[in-house]
Motif scaffolding. Structure first.
Motif, PDB file in Angstrom:
ATOM      1  N   THR A 129      -3.948   1.281 -14.336  1.00 24.02           N
ATOM      2  CA  THR A 129      -3.892   0.962 -13.130  1.00 24.02           C
ATOM      3  C   THR A 129      -2.338   0.556 -13.620  1.00 24.02           C
ATOM      4  O   THR A 129      -2.024  -0.049 -12.749  1.00 24.02           O
ATOM      5  CB  THR A 129      -4.719  -0.829 -12.912  1.00 24.02           C
ATOM      6  N   GLY A 164      -3.897  -1.504  -4.485  1.00 25.35           N
ATOM      7  CA  GLY A 164      -4.238   0.097  -4.330  1.00 25.35           C
ATOM      8  C   GLY A 164      -2.262   0.475  -5.078  1.00 25.35           C
ATOM      9  O   GLY A 164      -2.276   1.621  -5.263  1.00 25.35           O
ATOM     10  N   ASP A 224      -4.084   6.011  -9.657  1.00 24.64           N
ATOM     11  CA  ASP A 224      -5.578   6.800  -8.791  1.00 24.64           C
ATOM     12  C   ASP A 224      -5.376   4.438  -8.121  1.00 24.64           C
ATOM     13  O   ASP A 224      -5.985   4.317  -8.165  1.00 24.64           O
ATOM     14  CB  ASP A 224      -6.464   6.781  -9.125  1.00 24.64           C
ATOM     15  N   ALA A 225      -5.661   4.760  -6.510  1.00 25.48           N
ATOM     16  CA  ALA A 225      -5.398   3.389  -6.118  1.00 25.48           C
ATOM     17  C   ALA A 225      -6.698   2.464  -5.996  1.00 25.48           C
ATOM     18  O   ALA A 225      -6.541   1.746  -6.201  1.00 25.48           O
ATOM     19  CB  ALA A 225      -4.593   3.795  -4.505  1.00 25.48           C
ATOM     20  N   ASP A 226      -7.736   3.620  -5.820  1.00 23.60           N
ATOM     21  CA  ASP A 226      -8.826   2.806  -6.507  1.00 23.60           C
ATOM     22  C   ASP A 226      -9.057   1.979  -7.392  1.00 23.60           C
ATOM     23  O   ASP A 226      -9.806   1.279  -7.320  1.00 23.60           O
ATOM     24  CB  ASP A 226     -10.509   4.338  -5.574  1.00 23.60           C
ATOM     25  N   ALA A 227      -8.656   3.039  -8.298  1.00 25.21           N
ATOM     26  CA  ALA A 227      -8.725   2.468  -9.767  1.00 25.21           C
ATOM     27  C   ALA A 227      -7.576   1.162  -9.672  1.00 25.21           C
ATOM     28  O   ALA A 227      -8.894  -0.384 -10.336  1.00 25.21           O
ATOM     29  CB  ALA A 227      -8.207   3.103 -10.657  1.00 25.21           C
ATOM     30  N   CYS A 228      -6.784   1.313  -9.523  1.00 29.61           N
ATOM     31  CA  CYS A 228      -6.430  -0.260  -8.871  1.00 29.61           C
ATOM     32  C   CYS A 228      -6.905  -1.498  -8.286  1.00 29.61           C
ATOM     33  O   CYS A 228      -7.532  -2.186  -8.851  1.00 29.61           O
ATOM     34  CB  CYS A 228      -4.617   0.097  -8.483  1.00 29.61           C
ATOM     35  N   ARG A 229      -7.331  -0.941  -6.845  1.00 34.72           N
ATOM     36  CA  ARG A 229      -8.112  -1.959  -6.585  1.00 34.72           C
ATOM     37  C   ARG A 229      -9.775  -2.407  -7.429  1.00 34.72           C
ATOM     38  O   ARG A 229      -9.499  -3.948  -7.500  1.00 34.72           O
ATOM     39  CB  ARG A 229      -9.080  -1.031  -4.901  1.00 34.72           C
ATOM     40  N   LYS A 230      -9.902  -1.846  -7.769  1.00 38.82           N
ATOM     41  CA  LYS A 230     -11.277  -2.204  -8.669  1.00 38.82           C
ATOM     42  C   LYS A 230     -11.427  -2.429  -9.624  1.00 38.82           C
ATOM     43  O   LYS A 230     -12.166  -3.532  -9.742  1.00 38.82           O
ATOM     44  CB  LYS A 230     -12.340  -0.607  -9.292  1.00 38.82           C
ATOM     45  N   SER A 245       0.733  -0.940   0.147  1.00 39.00           N
ATOM     46  CA  SER A 245       0.251   0.004   0.099  1.00 39.00           C
ATOM     47  C   SER A 245       1.044   1.556  -0.308  1.00 39.00           C
ATOM     48  O   SER A 245       0.038   2.649  -0.862  1.00 39.00           O
ATOM     49  CB  SER A 245      -0.763   0.085   1.339  1.00 39.00           C
ATOM     50  N   GLN A 294      -2.450  -5.037  -6.858  1.00 38.04           N
ATOM     51  CA  GLN A 294      -3.720  -3.928  -7.447  1.00 38.04           C
ATOM     52  C   GLN A 294      -4.580  -3.808  -6.377  1.00 38.04           C
ATOM     53  O   GLN A 294      -4.915  -2.891  -5.697  1.00 38.04           O
ATOM     54  CB  GLN A 294      -3.836  -4.191  -8.981  1.00 38.04           C
TER      55      GLN A 294
END
Length: 127
Positions: A71, A51, A96-102, A27, A48
């Motif tokens: 990502t 994040g 964007d960390a959230d884009a990686c997570r998604k 992270s 990913q």
């Protein structure tokens, strides 16, 4: 010790870590370098999920798991110079960390189970 000398003061070798420590390291990472070729390659998906964007050679499973420009970054030239160029290009972009997570959720167990159940149902109904 030899590798630490080569790496210089900005690189830290942490050795074995717990799962929680690994999640924290991921992270906090700027990127995960994936210069290899694997059929799928679970590590890019896992980082990913934490994040972390990925810099990956544009071959094998990375083509499916990394969304270049969103990502992480995919690069074509598998030489040292190609990797260095990819790192320089990566540094000029933001991720964007959230884009990686998604993105990692596309490979979740629940999605796999849902799609497999749907496929089995369609086949069993003769569709």
């Amino acid at each position: 010790a030899h590798l630490e000398k080569l790496a210089g003061p900005t690189i830290e070798f942490v050795g074995s870590v717990s799962t929680a420590q690994l999640a924290e390291l991921v992270s906090q990472s700027r990127a995960f370098l994936f210069p290899g070729v694997e059929d799928f390659g679970i590590l890019p998906v896992e980082v990913q999920a934490g994040g972390c964007p990925v810099i990956a050679l544009a071959r094998g499973g990375a083509l499916e798991t990394v969304r270049s420009g969103e990502t992480g970054l995919l690069y074509e030239d598998d030489s040292v110079e190609g990797l260095l160029d990819a790192i320089h290009r990566f540094e000029m972009e933001t991720f964007d960390a959230d884009a990686c997570r998604k993105n990692s959720l596309r490979f979740s167990r629940s999605r796999f189970e849902e799609e497999m159940a749907g496929t089995v149902l369609r086949i069993s109904q003769g569709a």
